[in-house]
Design an enzyme around this catalytic site. Structure first.
Site, PDB file in Angstrom:
ATOM      1  N   SER A 118     -36.988  -7.939   4.008  1.00 46.61           N
ATOM      2  CA  SER A 118     -35.709  -7.249   3.835  1.00 46.61           C
ATOM      3  C   SER A 118     -34.514  -8.068   4.311  1.00 46.61           C
ATOM      4  O   SER A 118     -33.401  -7.879   3.821  1.00 46.61           O
ATOM      5  CB  SER A 118     -35.731  -5.906   4.564  1.00 46.61           C
ATOM      6  OG  SER A 118     -36.700  -5.046   4.026  1.00 46.61           O
ATOM      7  N   GLU A 329     -28.718   3.017   2.738  1.00 43.90           N
ATOM      8  CA  GLU A 329     -30.122   2.631   2.635  1.00 43.90           C
ATOM      9  C   GLU A 329     -31.059   3.819   2.839  1.00 43.90           C
ATOM     10  O   GLU A 329     -30.939   4.554   3.817  1.00 43.90           O
ATOM     11  CB  GLU A 329     -30.462   1.568   3.692  1.00 43.90           C
ATOM     12  CG  GLU A 329     -31.923   1.105   3.592  1.00 43.90           C
ATOM     13  CD  GLU A 329     -32.448   0.452   4.859  1.00 43.90           C
ATOM     14  OE1 GLU A 329     -33.390  -0.354   4.735  1.00 43.90           O
ATOM     15  OE2 GLU A 329     -31.942   0.748   5.962  1.00 43.90           O
ATOM     16  N   ASP A 334     -39.916   2.256   2.768  1.00 43.57           N
ATOM     17  CA  ASP A 334     -40.630   1.049   3.158  1.00 43.57           C
ATOM     18  C   ASP A 334     -41.628   1.312   4.269  1.00 43.57           C
ATOM     19  O   ASP A 334     -42.778   0.863   4.222  1.00 43.57           O
ATOM     20  CB  ASP A 334     -39.595   0.017   3.600  1.00 43.57           C
ATOM     21  CG  ASP A 334     -40.203  -1.239   4.185  1.00 43.57           C
ATOM     22  OD1 ASP A 334     -40.696  -2.077   3.415  1.00 43.57           O
ATOM     23  OD2 ASP A 334     -40.165  -1.396   5.423  1.00 43.57           O
ATOM     24  N   ASP A 375     -34.639  -3.733  -2.217  1.00 43.96           N
ATOM     25  CA  ASP A 375     -34.648  -5.095  -1.719  1.00 43.96           C
ATOM     26  C   ASP A 375     -35.928  -5.819  -2.107  1.00 43.96           C
ATOM     27  O   ASP A 375     -35.937  -7.020  -2.345  1.00 43.96           O
ATOM     28  CB  ASP A 375     -34.447  -5.126  -0.200  1.00 43.96           C
ATOM     29  CG  ASP A 375     -35.319  -4.116   0.540  1.00 43.96           C
ATOM     30  OD1 ASP A 375     -36.057  -3.342  -0.119  1.00 43.96           O
ATOM     31  OD2 ASP A 375     -35.267  -4.094   1.780  1.00 43.96           O
TER      32      ASP A 375
END
Length: 502
Positions: A118, A329, A334, A375
């Protein structure tokens, strides 16, 4: 065959006469025919927006690869139907951002890594150049010695925006010092240097790089970051105040002294009590570490990503006559993937989509460019020939053709060559056990359980990122520049072009 020739002859005669052929076929009775015509009609009437934007909002779904988007759109429809006591197939559903008129594929590699992290990917989007894995806004040829020469660091979109009199905001449900949000405002050759604690060893501090939390509080361009909201309070507070800092500094106090008219928010109630039109910068730290997953969140203590998004847009719109740059974000997509926990990964993607939907209702698309991307991807796969409408989290109930697997178990689910039932979703790598929010993950739970840990090929301490391209969706001024297959750093240049920067 004769009928085919007759239809073809009629179409040719119509075309020769100068009229457009009329599509007449038995397929017009199929509902998907009308879906196709409606989609084309939408494409033919895309609004022609102005060339330049006043504002830019960049949404980053951390780890939201294309397989995650596909699975999440099905999950979204099925989960909403389940809560309503009904049933939905799900495959025909679309997440909010999938309806945006322009899209592209984005190559995510770092300059030294086929499969990225990231830090390097977020840096590419914020600086316009690619860099090494683990670097935040350092050139690929720079090392920690560059800490002594900050003017030699790549300029970020936020830094340039502040120089133009714009406002800058960052919203995340991870720590504010985590790699993706940090790429808005910080420069370090090691993403782990989040605070003055064990993540930033004393020997490394000798290089002279301020830790990431310090760089947020002391952002040196314009009048600083106008709005920052997320988790990670421990990185800003000393140990004797419940934080993790070993240098004795209370950065919340430092921030409050720098901005006497500012507003520090420590919980959801404080956010809800603050009117977006109230003047002064905003710092929200809603948890000591990452914020909770949406499915585990205590709404009395922590705001949702959607709530933070709507507040941030209203706040910046009210206080930014020259426009703003806002990065939002959805970071815990993730983290759930790293845990091989599909329920939370898809639930977080659903919340991310809801935040975007709320944002699109707030803004004027004639003056705001909206970009939605990831990302990087993850190793999540969707396979096994499940029938239409199969629970996306569940075991594979095969199509009538019976393809895939090595037979069926007593429940009618596909089994592998060991006689084990197979799920539609799986991972290439990842852990066999773990905990989330204090709850134990287990492969022995039903795969639809939020604490189920998924099957995978290789057992590893943490599931890894994926290296394939990710999607980019766009609307608003200059969104027509989004198309084809692009390098990740091109996203910066699209944003700069939309803002009229040369």
């Amino acid at each position: 065959m004769m009928m085919t020739r007759a239809i073809l002859a009629a179409l040719l005669m119509t075309a020769a006469a100068g009229a457009a052929p009329v599509l007449t076929t038995s397929a017009t009775q199929d509902p998907y025919w009308q879906v196709g015509r409606d989609t084309l009609a939408t494409r033919l009437h895309v609004v022609n927006r102005p060339a330049h934007a006043k504002n830019v909002i960049l949404f980053i779904g951390d780890g939201m690869g294309i397989s995650t988007i596909t699975a999440a759109r099905i999950f979204d429809a099925q989960e909403r139907a389940r809560k309503a006591g009904t049933k939905a197939l799900g495959e025909e559903n679309s997440l909010s951002f999938e309806k945006l008129p322009f899209s592209a594929l984005v190559k995510t590699y770092n300059t030294d890594a086929q499969v990225p992290d990231s830090a390097g990917t977020a840096s590419a989007m914020n600086t316009g150049i690619k860099t090494r894995i683990g670097y935040i806004n350092f050139r690929q040829d720079q090392t920690a010695t560059a800490c002594a020469t900050p003017d030699a660091w790549p300029r970020t979109l936020a830094e340039i925006a502040k120089g133009q009199g714009m406002s800058v905001g960052v919203v995340t449900n991870t720590r504010l010092t985590h790699a993706t949000p940090a790429a808005v405002y910080a420069h370090v050759p090691n993403r782990n240097w989040e605070g003055a604690d064990a993540t930033f060893p004393a020997k490394d501090r000798a290089a002279g790089c301020p830790d990431i939390a310090s760089q947020l509080v002391n952002f040196r361009f314009g009048n600083g970051i106008d709005l920052a909201m997320g988790g990670g309070r421990a990185k800003f507070q000393p140990k004797d105040a419940g934080g993790s800092r070993d240098d004795g500094k209370d950065l919340v106090a430092v921030w409050s002294a720098r901005y006497p008219a500012g507003h520090y928010l420590g919980d959801a109630a404080a956010l809800r009590a603050l009117k977006p039109t109230t003047a002064g910068p905003v710092l929200g730290l809603f948890s000591p570490d990452h914020m909770s997953y949406e499915t585990d969140r205590d709404a009395a203590k922590q705001p949702s990503l959607t709530e933070m998004t709507t507040f941030a847009i209203a706040r910046l719109a009210a206080s930014s006559p020259k426009g703003y740059y806002l990065m939002i974000e959805g970071g815990r997509i993730d983290h759930a993937h790293h845990a091989s926990n599909p329920y939370r990964a898809l639930s977080e993607t659903q919340q991310f989509s809801q935040a975007i939907a709320a944002a699109l209702k707030q803004i004027n698309l004639d003056e705001t460019l909206v970009l939605v991307t990831a990302d990087h991807s993850h190793t999540l796969t969707i396979s096994g020939y499940p029938q239409r409408g199969n629970d996306i989290l569940g075991y594979i109930r095969p199509t009538p053709a019976g393809e895939g697997g090595d037979g069926l178990d007593e429940d009618g689910d596909s089994i592998d060559d060991h006689g084990q039932p197979m799920t539609t979703l799986g991972y290439q790598s990842g852990p066999w056990s773990g905990t989330i929010e204090g709850q134990k993950l287990s492969p022995r739970l039903a795969p639809t359980d939020k604490n189920y840990i998924s099957d995978k090929l290789h057992g590893t301490g943490s599931e890894s990122h994926g290296g394939e391209d990710v999607a980019l969706f766009a609307t608003g001024p200059s969104s027509n520049l989004v198309g084809g297959v692009i390098e990740q750093n091109v996203i910066f240049h699209i944003m700069a072009q939309a803002l009229g920067w040369q």
